[in-house]
Write an enzyme that holds these catalytic residues in place. Structure first.
Site, PDB file in Angstrom:
ATOM      1  N   ARG A  20       0.829  -1.209   0.000  1.00 33.47           N
ATOM      2  CA  ARG A  20       0.000   0.000   0.000  1.00 33.47           C
ATOM      3  C   ARG A  20       0.864   1.261   0.000  1.00 33.47           C
ATOM      4  O   ARG A  20       0.374   2.355  -0.285  1.00 33.47           O
ATOM      5  CB  ARG A  20      -0.923  -0.003   1.221  1.00 33.47           C
ATOM      6  CG  ARG A  20      -1.924  -1.165   1.200  1.00 33.47           C
ATOM      7  CD  ARG A  20      -2.902  -1.081   2.344  1.00 33.47           C
ATOM      8  NE  ARG A  20      -3.856  -2.193   2.314  1.00 33.47           N
ATOM      9  CZ  ARG A  20      -4.924  -2.271   3.086  1.00 33.47           C
ATOM     10  NH1 ARG A  20      -5.187  -1.315   3.952  1.00 33.47           N
ATOM     11  NH2 ARG A  20      -5.735  -3.312   2.999  1.00 33.47           N
ATOM     12  N   HIS A 165      -4.911  16.533  30.815  1.00 30.63           N
ATOM     13  CA  HIS A 165      -3.819  16.597  31.786  1.00 30.63           C
ATOM     14  C   HIS A 165      -3.062  15.273  31.780  1.00 30.63           C
ATOM     15  O   HIS A 165      -3.659  14.204  31.773  1.00 30.63           O
ATOM     16  CB  HIS A 165      -4.364  16.878  33.189  1.00 30.63           C
ATOM     17  CG  HIS A 165      -3.302  17.245  34.184  1.00 30.63           C
ATOM     18  ND1 HIS A 165      -3.164  18.509  34.689  1.00 30.63           N
ATOM     19  CD2 HIS A 165      -2.309  16.515  34.756  1.00 30.63           C
ATOM     20  CE1 HIS A 165      -2.148  18.542  35.530  1.00 30.63           C
ATOM     21  NE2 HIS A 165      -1.609  17.328  35.585  1.00 30.63           N
ATOM     22  N   HIS A 167      -1.739  11.913  32.455  1.00 31.17           N
ATOM     23  CA  HIS A 167      -2.084  10.912  33.470  1.00 31.17           C
ATOM     24  C   HIS A 167      -2.036   9.520  32.866  1.00 31.17           C
ATOM     25  O   HIS A 167      -2.160   9.346  31.660  1.00 31.17           O
ATOM     26  CB  HIS A 167      -3.471  11.177  34.061  1.00 31.17           C
ATOM     27  CG  HIS A 167      -4.599  10.950  33.097  1.00 31.17           C
ATOM     28  ND1 HIS A 167      -4.909  11.821  32.073  1.00 31.17           N
ATOM     29  CD2 HIS A 167      -5.492   9.925  32.983  1.00 31.17           C
ATOM     30  CE1 HIS A 167      -5.943  11.360  31.389  1.00 31.17           C
ATOM     31  NE2 HIS A 167      -6.308  10.203  31.913  1.00 31.17           N
ATOM     32  N   HIS A 304       9.590 -11.577  31.014  1.00 32.40           N
ATOM     33  CA  HIS A 304      10.462 -10.428  30.738  1.00 32.40           C
ATOM     34  C   HIS A 304       9.545  -9.220  30.563  1.00 32.40           C
ATOM     35  O   HIS A 304       8.801  -9.153  29.581  1.00 32.40           O
ATOM     36  CB  HIS A 304      11.232 -10.719  29.442  1.00 32.40           C
ATOM     37  CG  HIS A 304      12.502  -9.957  29.275  1.00 32.40           C
ATOM     38  ND1 HIS A 304      13.740 -10.567  29.209  1.00 32.40           N
ATOM     39  CD2 HIS A 304      12.748  -8.630  29.131  1.00 32.40           C
ATOM     40  CE1 HIS A 304      14.686  -9.656  29.018  1.00 32.40           C
ATOM     41  NE2 HIS A 304      14.102  -8.470  28.963  1.00 32.40           N
ATOM     42  N   GLU A 320     -10.734  -7.367  11.234  1.00 30.90           N
ATOM     43  CA  GLU A 320      -9.973  -7.665  12.445  1.00 30.90           C
ATOM     44  C   GLU A 320     -10.859  -8.335  13.499  1.00 30.90           C
ATOM     45  O   GLU A 320     -10.465  -9.324  14.122  1.00 30.90           O
ATOM     46  CB  GLU A 320      -9.356  -6.383  13.013  1.00 30.90           C
ATOM     47  CG  GLU A 320      -8.213  -5.819  12.177  1.00 30.90           C
ATOM     48  CD  GLU A 320      -8.661  -4.955  11.010  1.00 30.90           C
ATOM     49  OE1 GLU A 320      -7.806  -4.424  10.287  1.00 30.90           O
ATOM     50  OE2 GLU A 320      -9.899  -4.821  10.806  1.00 30.90           O
TER      51      GLU A 320
END
Length: 351
Positions: A20, A165, A167, A304, A320
């Site tokens: 694409r 804000h 966060h 890990h 999907e």
């Protein structure tokens, strides 16, 4: 020619549709944020009474809880997805399993500065944010009802942010969610077969190939994953094996802060101001289970911790949802190459 690739950890197939031919400039966006006047922002200093009382804070010397003077502040979510005040009450009805919606839902207010982001706040401040994550992960492990705690950050409306804000959020759950469980199970089985960590083997292999390594520092390596689900998806790993982010040392946290600032700066140079998600994958709470005392017995050897970074540049649609496959229009190798170039164009010194 499109290519099907299989994720070696969770065995998930991805379609790399690189024909694409989408370039970084094709994805450039300006993030849609929820703009609030800082004076009206419930997360800004002097508005502490507009949030629930803090459960943790890093403060300037002499400042009192729930007052200005904080550098990082953690409060319960005012509108939690789960609640603390009950028993699990596990139950079933035929094929249906149920339990009460028990859990913790917290907001990590990362800085007093309303307009900061991880690429603009000082390294020391981002390191404090990571320290707050560690403190809360360790505290939540003390509640034996919780099996897994997820740290995540939504930036921009498209990524799920409801406030501008800076966060992050932490949600502690009474079960191990499906995706982390798939990674944990795969890692355990690989270790039982080979007595090696699958993530350490992955890092070794990617270093040898050098096609998808975006950046490597003293303690952190950043990879564009072989079977990336999304354009410019990145994974951040510690180069030294460690299963639990909450146990990581200060040198690694500082290096991680430097690397994340540099990489996010490069991403924004390429893509503008995309919405994005950061997600931490780390060790579950090793709560002993009746009849399964060794369930997480190999966890320190086989798992890990790592961060996943996902810019919200494409949409998950019917294909999907219907298949579990993802279509990624940017080859991970191409993403790694342009990000390396963007990193070379940025200053090495990060403050």
């Amino acid at each position: 020619m499109p290519e099907l690739r299989k994720d070696p950890i969770v065995q998930r197939w991805v379609i790399i549709a690189a024909e694409r031919g989408q370039r970084p400039s094709d994805f450039r966006v300006e993030a849609s944020t929820v703009e609030i006047n800082p004076k009206a922002c419930p997360l800004c200093p002097n508005n502490e009474e507009r949030t629930p009382p803090e459960v943790f804070a890093i403060r300037l010397d002499g400042s009192k809880p729930n007052t200005p003077g904080w550098l990082v502040r953690v409060v319960p979510n005012k509108f939690p997805a789960l609640r603390l005040d009950s028993d699990l009450n596990r139950r079933g009805m035929g094929l249906f399993d149920m339990m009460n919606g028990i859990g913790a839902h917290e907001v990590v207010i990362e800085t007093p500065e309303h307009n900061d982001d991880w690429d603009t706040m000082p390294v020391e401040q981002l390191q404090r944010v990571f320290q707050a994550f560690q403190a809360r992960l360790n505290a939540l492990k003390e509640d034996t009802r919780f099996r897994y705690s997820l740290v995540f950050r939504n930036y921009g409306v498209q990524a799920g942010a409801s406030l501008s804000h800076p966060h992050s959020q932490i949600i502690a759950l009474p079960i191990v969610p499906q995706l982390p469980k798939e990674k944990l199970t795969s890692a355990r089985q690989y270790y039982l077969d080979k007595e090696r960590c699958i993530f350490c083997d992955l890092i070794f292999q990617e270093r040898e190939l050098q096609k998808r390594v975006v950046m490597e520092s003293k303690h952190i390596i950043v990879l564009s994953p072989f079977a990336a689900r999304f354009p410019y998806e990145l994974h951040f790993f510690p180069t030294r094996h460690n299963h639990d982010f909450a146990q990581e040392n200060e040198d690694v946290l500082r290096d991680l802060a430097i690397v994340m600032k540099r990489v996010l700066t490069a991403v924004k140079r390429l893509l503008g101001q995309p919405a994005y998600n950061f997600v931490l994958h780390t060790a579950p709470n090793p709560v002993p289970r009746p009849g399964r005392p060794d369930y997480w017995g190999t966890l320190p050897y086989d798992y890990h911790w790592h961060w996943e970074f996902i810019p919200r540049l494409t949409r998950v649609a019917g294909f999907e949802w219907g298949t579990g496959f993802y279509i990624n229009p940017v080859a991970p190798e191409a993403a790694a190459e342009v990000l390396r170039e963007a990193l070379r164009a940025s200053p090495d010194e990060v403050r």
